[in-house]
Design a protein around this motif. Structure first.
Motif, PDB file in Angstrom:
ATOM      1  N   ASP A 295       0.832  -1.210   0.000  1.00 38.41           N
ATOM      2  CA  ASP A 295       0.000   0.000   0.000  1.00 38.41           C
ATOM      3  C   ASP A 295       0.866   1.259   0.000  1.00 38.41           C
ATOM      4  O   ASP A 295       0.571   2.236  -0.709  1.00 38.41           O
ATOM      5  CB  ASP A 295      -0.928  -0.005   1.213  1.00 38.41           C
TER       6      ASP A 295
ATOM      7  N   LEU B 222       1.185   4.115  -2.978  1.00 41.99           N
ATOM      8  CA  LEU B 222       0.995   5.543  -2.710  1.00 41.99           C
ATOM      9  C   LEU B 222       2.163   6.366  -3.266  1.00 41.99           C
ATOM     10  O   LEU B 222       1.957   7.445  -3.852  1.00 41.99           O
ATOM     11  CB  LEU B 222       0.850   5.758  -1.198  1.00 41.99           C
TER      12      LEU B 222
ATOM     13  N   LYS C  35       2.056   6.353  -7.157  1.00 39.99           N
ATOM     14  CA  LYS C  35       1.006   7.248  -7.626  1.00 39.99           C
ATOM     15  C   LYS C  35       1.457   8.707  -7.606  1.00 39.99           C
ATOM     16  O   LYS C  35       1.059   9.514  -8.457  1.00 39.99           O
ATOM     17  CB  LYS C  35      -0.239   7.063  -6.763  1.00 39.99           C
ATOM     18  N   THR C  36       2.326   9.039  -6.676  1.00 34.81           N
ATOM     19  CA  THR C  36       2.792  10.417  -6.549  1.00 34.81           C
ATOM     20  C   THR C  36       3.967  10.713  -7.476  1.00 34.81           C
ATOM     21  O   THR C  36       4.015  11.775  -8.112  1.00 34.81           O
ATOM     22  CB  THR C  36       3.197  10.705  -5.100  1.00 34.81           C
TER      23      THR C  36
END
Length: 760
Positions: A480, A484, A487-488
């Motif tokens: 997870d 994250l 995605k950034t």
């Protein structure tokens, strides 16, 4: 040595003034006379024009056949091999003379050289007009269509493999705008494929450049590239030789000697090669890691021998002030006091793995840290206790003490067995695990006397363990958190550099990881960290965070160091215009030319930290040296498993020890006389019944009752070997035994000898 035939019509050193003074007529131009060395000359009749033409055609045919044979059936390839290695499509007289002697070719040289009025060179068109015109037309077409051979090769090589095979080259020529047949295209390919390997590369078509300056520069770069490749091969051979010698030395063997192995006096030359220098640097780093690992193991072994436990040694001598850590100064003082022959720097590097200047309990012994942290957390979470010191005043402790001692309860100390019984009554989950119970009791036993005091439990209460010591590995939380970050930042490598490893050290500590999780409001930081830090070293690298990104960076770093010696020199070579920036096109070109097969766009995007800049008149993405300078200082440390595997390979092989039972069996087997039954000769090899029938001392009885009859005699003495061997000081007995009748033919001779020995 065969006689040499010298063509002497006119010398090539004849000046223009002499030619002007006596100009040759059309009929006599090219007149030749053959002079054999060592024989008188004779006047030669002037040849006619038709005879000269006929002689020229014969010379062309003979030379063409020789070149075709040398080129494996191709005249063009033979021309390149024998006359024109550089691809100028012409040869001067000196090179022609050397090749003619090598080919044993004898002809009228002036006829071959003088067709175009230039007697200094022989062109391909003079030797074979169709092939010469074909190559000239192809060179002009390449220049007009592609503006260079490099662009032509890239257009033909649609797959981007860097190689063009014959069928692909022929199909590309026929299907393009160049007018030629398949046979002509095959001839052009043969002219490029000088070594006849079946394919051509970009360097093989550089001779087709029409601009002499461009062709010279391209050929020079090709020669430099060939020299670099040779240096790489030499460096690889030298490194393999050194590794084999080290492995043989580690195993206690002599290194194998080979006549092709590098000589000792060439070591300095090889060590100056960039590839060897980088390899030596990595070997030094690897040796440092091995020394650190070895020193750490010896130090922990020393602590266990002196104090019985690592944490007990920490409490007693390394950390007497209850700071739960110690520094390099304390470690150096301890080693000097105990006269330990260890390199303190290697030992410190092996202990301080997160490089924060302190060695804590979890770095000294991760097993103790996990056991103590779990025990402390249980005691604080227990409603009846609330702390570890509360165990001392609990009713269970008093009851267990009275049950163990029978009559009294001490308020100062408690036996370790009583302490374990107390924990069992309190319901500690780890009391049934033998290893966990041993670690906790040994760490709390300050003096090593199987006694625990209240101060020991208070020491554990004051300890503030890190959060990840209480957590279990959580792979789901790690995935997870990675999602994250991706995605950034778009890629794990970019996330590693921009979010985690801000100082580009390739080491991220727990505190840096926790800070990154707080910035992204990620709660399960401890579980994700435990999933990353599988060896519990207190720090992680990009190899643990994303192995694919680590392989990409490692491959690029090794490629740059092998070709240029360092990443800094690689950047200088790539930055051709010297503006301090490298574009994606420049990086792609260099990687393709020097055969780095990594993902260049991905590497470029992950390394680039600055914004786009104007290059020429366009806005382009650029890469500065500051973005990749960190790779020169990066160290891809080996894991504990890799170090252990290398040590196992380099360890000397253990000699097989022969057991006493095997020695007895071998001795008994060797003592059997020839022709004697093996099963009856030795009690160790006999059946149970036969062994029971032997004597008490283990010998075999020769009587009929023991073995069902006398054993057959072997040799001239008869009986067993012990019976045949005379004892010292009992020669008369030996002589008497020798007087017995013998079954063989030599009995009379031996009897007479025995009688002579025994007679007074």
């Amino acid at each position: 040595m065969p006689e040499l035939i010298v063509e002497t019509s006119r010398t090539f050193s004849e000046t223009s003034a002499d030619r002007a003074a006596s100009p040759p007529s059309p009929l006599t131009n090219g007149e030749a006379s053959t002079k054999r060395v060592g024989t008188p000359t004779s006047p030669v009749q002037e040849p006619t024009r038709s005879s000269k033409r006929k002689a020229l055609e014969e010379n062309r045919k003979v030379l063409s056949d020789m070149l075709s044979k040398s080129g494996g059936g191709s005249l063009m390839r033979g021309w390149r091999r024998e006359f024109d290695p550089s691809g100028k499509l012409e040869v001067d007289f000196e090179d022609y003379a050397k090749a003619a002697v090598r080919l044993r070719f004898v002809a009228d040289t002036e006829l071959l050289f003088g067709l175009d009025g230039d007697l200094s060179t022989l062109t391909l068109e003079e030797l074979s007009p169709p092939d010469g015109r074909l190559m000239e037309a192809f060179k002009e077409w390449v220049q007009d269509t592609f503006e260079g051979t490099r662009q032509m090769f890239q257009a033909f090589d649609t797959a981007g493999s860097g190689r063009l095979f014959a069928d692909k080259f022929v199909n590309a020529c026929v299907s393009s705008s160049f007018e030629c047949s398949r046979e002509d295209a095959q001839s052009i390919f043969d002219c490029c494929d000088v070594l006849q390997v079946g394919f051509i590369q970009e360097d093989d078509v550089l001779f087709l450049e029409t601009d002499p300056k461009v062709r010279t520069r391209a050929l020079y770069q090709a020669r430099v590239c060939q020299m670099d490749q040779w240096r790489q091969l030499a460096a690889q051979e030298f490194m393999h030789h050194i590794e084999r010698a080290k492995l043989a030395k580690a195993r206690g063997m002599n290194p194998t000697r080979d006549r092709r192995a590098p000589r000792r006096w060439l070591d300095r030359t090889f060590e100056q090669l960039p590839a060897v220098a980088c390899w030596a640097k990595h070997e030094r780093e690897r040796t440092t890691l091995k020394k650190a690992r070895q020193a750490r193991g010896e130090f922990k072994k020393h602590l266990c021998e002196i104090y019985g436990d690592e944490v007990r040694a920490l409490r007693r001598v390394l950390d007497p002030h209850m700071s739960y850590s110690f520094t390099l100064k304390t470690l150096r003082r301890y080693c000097q006091k105990h006269n330990m022959h260890l390199n303190v720097w290697d030992l410190w590097r092996g202990l301080d793995r997160d490089e924060d200047g302190l060695v804590r309990i979890e770095e000294l012994s991760a097993e103790h840290a996990f056991a103590l942290a779990a025990f402390r957390r249980w005691a604080q979470a227990e409603p009846e206790l609330g702390s570890c010191a509360a165990i001392w005043t609990s009713t269970e402790a008093a009851a267990a003490s009275r049950d163990r001692t029978g009559t009294w309860y001490s308020e100062k100390k408690m036996l370790s067995s009583t302490f374990v019984e107390t924990l069992k009554r309190l319901g500690w989950p780890g009391v049934d695990e033998k290893n966990t119970r041993r670690l906790v009791v040994a760490a709390l036993d300050f003096h090593g006397c199987q006694v625990i005091t209240r101060a020991d439990l208070e020491w554990l209460d004051k300890w503030m363990p890190l959060e990840w010591l209480h957590a279990d590995p959580d792979p789901v939380a790690l995935e997870d958190f990675k999602a994250l970050l991706v995605k950034t930042y778009g890629h794990p490598l970019g996330a590693w550099r921009k979010a985690l490893d801000a100082d580009d050290s390739n080491h991220v500590t727990w505190y840096e990881f926790r800070e990154a999780c707080r910035r992204f409001s990620f709660a399960s930081a401890a579980g994700a960290w435990r999933a990353l830090d599988d060896d519990c070293s207190g720090s992680i690298s990009v190899l643990q965070f994303d192995p694919e990104s680590a392989d990409l960076l490692r491959s690029f770093k090794e490629w740059a160091e092998v070709n240029w010696g360092s990443v800094k020199q690689c950047f200088k070579a790539l930055d051709s215009d010297g503006d301090g920036n490298v574009t994606l096109a420049e990086l792609k070109r260099a990687c393709h030319k020097l055969y780095w097969d990594g993902d260049v766009p991905l590497l470029f995007d992950c390394l680039r930290l600055e914004d786009n800049k104007v290059v020429g008149q366009q806005l382009a993405r650029t890469l500065s040296f500051a973005s990749i300078a960190f790779l020169d200082t990066w160290q891809f440390d080996m894991t504990e498993q890799e170090l252990a595997a290398e040590e196992a390979i380099a360890a000397p092989s253990k000699r097989k020890r022969t057991r006493a039972k095997d020695i007895a069996e071998i001795t008994a087997r060797l003592s059997i006389p020839i022709g004697f039954p093996r099963s009856l000769s030795s009690p160790a090899l006999m059946p149970d019944g036969a062994a029971a029938a032997g004597n008490a001392d283990g010998s075999i009885s020769s009587g009929a009752g023991g073995m069902g009859g006398a054993l057959p005699s072997v040799g001239w003495g008869g009986g067993t070997a012990a019976a045949r061997k005379p004892s010292r000081g009992n020669s008369s007995a030996a002589g008497a035994s020798d007087l017995q009748p013998q079954p063989d033919d030599s009995a009379p001779r031996r009897s007479s000898r025995a009688s002579q020995v025994s007679s007074p």
